[in-house]
Scaffold this active site. Structure first.
Site, PDB file in Angstrom:
ATOM      1  N   GLU A  58       0.814  -1.220   0.000  1.00  0.00           N
ATOM      2  CA  GLU A  58       0.000   0.000   0.000  1.00  0.00           C
ATOM      3  C   GLU A  58       0.845   1.266   0.000  1.00  0.00           C
ATOM      4  OE1 GLU A  58      -0.449  -2.460   2.251  1.00  0.00           O
ATOM      5  OE2 GLU A  58      -2.324  -3.382   1.548  1.00  0.00           O
ATOM      6  N   HIS A 128     -11.271  -3.575  10.622  1.00  0.00           N
ATOM      7  CA  HIS A 128     -11.863  -3.378   9.293  1.00  0.00           C
ATOM      8  C   HIS A 128     -13.092  -2.477   9.334  1.00  0.00           C
ATOM      9  CE1 HIS A 128      -9.148  -6.301   7.739  1.00  0.00           C
ATOM     10  NE2 HIS A 128      -9.869  -6.707   6.724  1.00  0.00           N
TER      11      HIS A 128
END
Lengths: 324, 313
Positions: A58, A128
């Site tokens: 990322e 999450h």
């Protein structure tokens, strides 16, 4: 009229911009297979250079997009998980965002960061389920949280065409929203312009993203009691449509904010600060938020317990109407 | 001659800049490049006008070697309106997009992935641009740089990774910080890697020329480890802090291989004197321009914050 889902609106906006502008490309994890469905069909249409499947790197691919933008392209990054934005906060807040000022305006970094499924996904637990739009507003990165399919389409188009980095949060709770839409009316929605979703006279409720649906439901419920609720959706968290909000608050003179951020220094805190500085209200404004420092626990009842919801909103609305 | 001029220009620029830090004309200090000049000179020499570079917190040498105007770089260090970045960037962020200088970057290891993205994009846009990205040995422990190696190798990106191994990440010796070998890390990603004498501009030029040809012809990235020695402090704050992480014997030994002397010895004395005089005249003029330049207006402190400011109310 045909139905358009929020998710399909994102897909359509990406496809339209890829078609229109050859410098646009999408990159991210599992986007070839379209694991989130946002890029469904795009790999087949546009090929591997325009729909660039990345390894799990990322930080590097976020900076890679900055570099590509400096070279003249308009990258769109899809992040599968909202918490990944914590991992790349440096690359967005400290790199992409700062290039324009630090270089004295020599360059622009038109990158769009799309987070489909921000906020609680029901059962995805602590790492999450964040919804970190406040963080990006705080550092001055343009940030949008659309509520409807048409706004999702229009704001994604505007985000991609904007010459600055823009973070685009598509709340998990909004992805399933389907509206009747005349596709010929789909158009760019300007950044920084809010919308009165439902007009009313007694109180202004400020809501973003999936919480707009809750605000509308609360307004319906209260209409039965003779209470007229105006729902204002800023759509863009930063820059905020202060004038639009001020017009609504001047009319209703009462204000409640519902915000899926933690309480301290959250988006609602900023709205209340603006209200304190600028608005002439008949009662102290209220906010409904996640608790301070909240981490979403797994068990469903616990997950729901820390999210701002309709019942709390109704209670807050009653409270501001009762106070003088 | 050109290589000598570049290393001499960087050396004298930096020596003067250190003096301007002492006199207070440069606020915030600098990371002097003194001792490492051969790398910037040797890497930038074979690049063409359409190529791009990224630089580091110790970046003045790269920016000068790429052809930036010393007066505008000095003005930038002094925070003046005529600076490369109009005084908005300073020593650690000098950029000149007109020359393909995509900016010095103050986060160690960050620019490698930016350069990789820029090189990939230029290639996609049909250009034959090559990117050179500079970083130090300390960056070899930054995960995002290792991620960039992977992306560059996977996608055969025309980027040259230039590791300036000066033996220290600030005060941390490379032997205490890097397990295995520096070149082996690049080789693990399938990137050809060589170790070069970073004190000799011609050696660096030679290795870079091979890397540029590889990149330009579509063969992907190359990794150059340039061994060098930083003659001065990590940052000018050290001039006051008097840190003792390097012995005086080590510093003397490191300084014995001076890139300015190595390249200067290849010139006739009279030619060298001509170049030296030219450099001094250029830097004298640069100082006059920089010192005479306006300071930015505080009312414009957030000018350039956005490329599209019209959406802001």
């Amino acid at each position: 009229m045909p139905k358009l889902s929020y998710l399909k609106a994102l897909n359509r906006a990406l496809g339209d911009e890829l078609e229109r502008d050859p410098t646009v490309f999408v990159l991210g994890e599992d986007i070839r297979a379209a694991a989130s469905n946002v890029t469904a069909g795009l790999f087949a249409r546009f090929g591997p250079d325009r729909v660039l499947d990345t390894p799990l790197s990322e930080q590097a691919f976020t900076n890679f997009a900055t570099g590509a933008a400096l070279a003249g392209m308009r990258p769109v990054i899809e992040f599968q998980i909202p918490s990944l934005l914590f991992l790349v906060f440096e690359q967005i807040a400290n790199q992409a965002h700062k290039f324009s000022l630090m270089t004295g305006g020599q360059c622009k970094v038109p990158v769009t960061y799309v987070v489909p499924g921000s906020g609680s996904r029901t059962g995805w637990a602590g790492q999450h389920s964040d919804h970190p739009y406040t963080l990006f507003a705080h550092v001055g990165v343009k940030t949008v949280v659309p509520a409807t399919p048409a706004d999702a389409y229009g704001l994604l188009i505007s985000a991609i065409r904007d010459d600055d980095p823009v973070v685009f949060f598509a709340p998990s709770g909004a992805l399933g929203v389907r509206d009747d839409v005349d596709f010929s009316t789909l158009a760019p929605v300007p950044l920084g312009v809010g919308r009165v979703v439902r007009g009313g006279d007694d109180v202004t409720v400020v809501a973003l993203g999936h919480l707009v649906q809750d605000a509308l439901a609360a307004a319906d419920e209260l209409a039965g009691l003779g209470i007229s609720v105006e729902v204002f959706d800023p759509r863009t968290v930063y820059p905020l449509d202060v004038e639009g909000l001020a017009a609504s608050a001047a009319k209703t003179r009462r204000l409640v904010v519902i915000d899926d951020s933690n309480r301290t220094s959250g988006f609602a805190a900023e709205i209340l600060a603006i209200a304190a500085e600028r608005f002439d209200l008949d009662a102290p404004p209220r906010r409904v938020t996640r608790p301070d420092g909240a981490v979403l626990p797994f068990a469903l009842a616990l997950d729901r317990a820390v999210q701002p919801g309709r019942d709390q909103l109704v209670t807050a609305i009653h409270a501001v109407l009762e106070e003088q | 001659m050109n290589l000598y001029r570049t290393v001499r220009l960087i050396r004298r620029f930096e020596e003067r800049a250190v003096e301007f830090v002492r006199s207070g004309e440069i606020v915030g200090g600098i990371h002097p490049y003194i001792g490492q000049e051969a790398i910037a000179a040797g890497v930038c020499a074979p690049l063409t006008d359409t190529d791009v570079i990224t630089s580091t917190h110790r970046g003045h040498g790269h920016v000068l070697a790429r052809g930036a105007d010393p007066a505008r770089l000095l003005a930038e260090l002094m925070g003046r309106e005529t600076g490369l970045n109009k005084g908005r960037g300073g020593s650690m962020h000098a950029a000149d997009f007109g020359l393909g200088i995509l900016g010095a970057n103050a986060i160690v290891g960050a620019a490698g992935s930016i350069a990789t993205g820029a090189a990939w994009a230029h290639r996609r846009l049909g250009r034959d641009t090559v990117a050179a990205t500079f970083f130090g040995d300390g960056a070899m422990n930054e995960g995002m740089l290792l991620e960039a190696f992977n992306l560059a190798a996977l996608w055969q990106v025309p980027v040259i990774f230039v590791c300036e191994n000066n033996g220290y990440a600030t005060t941390m010796p490379v032997a205490s910080a890097v397990a295995g070998s520096i070149t082996a890390r690049a080789e693990a990603f399938g990137i050809p890697a060589v170790t070069v004498d970073g004190q000799d501009p011609e050696k660096v030029l030679e290795a870079t020329t091979v890397a540029v040809e590889r990149a330009r012809s579509g063969q992907g990235p190359t990794f150059l480890e340039c061994t060098t020695y930083r003659f001065d402090a990590h940052h000018t704050f050290e001039h006051r802090a008097r840190l003792t992480y390097r012995s005086t014997e080590e510093i003397s030994a490191g300084r014995s291989r001076d890139p300015v002397e190595i390249q200067g010895a290849r010139l006739a004395a009279e030619d060298r004197a001509v170049v030296d005089a030219e450099v001094e005249a250029l830097l004298d003029a640069a100082a006059v321009i920089a010192l005479g330049s306006a300071h930015p207006d505080p009312a414009a402190a957030l000018e350039f914050l956005y490329a599209s400011p019209e959406v802001l109310r």
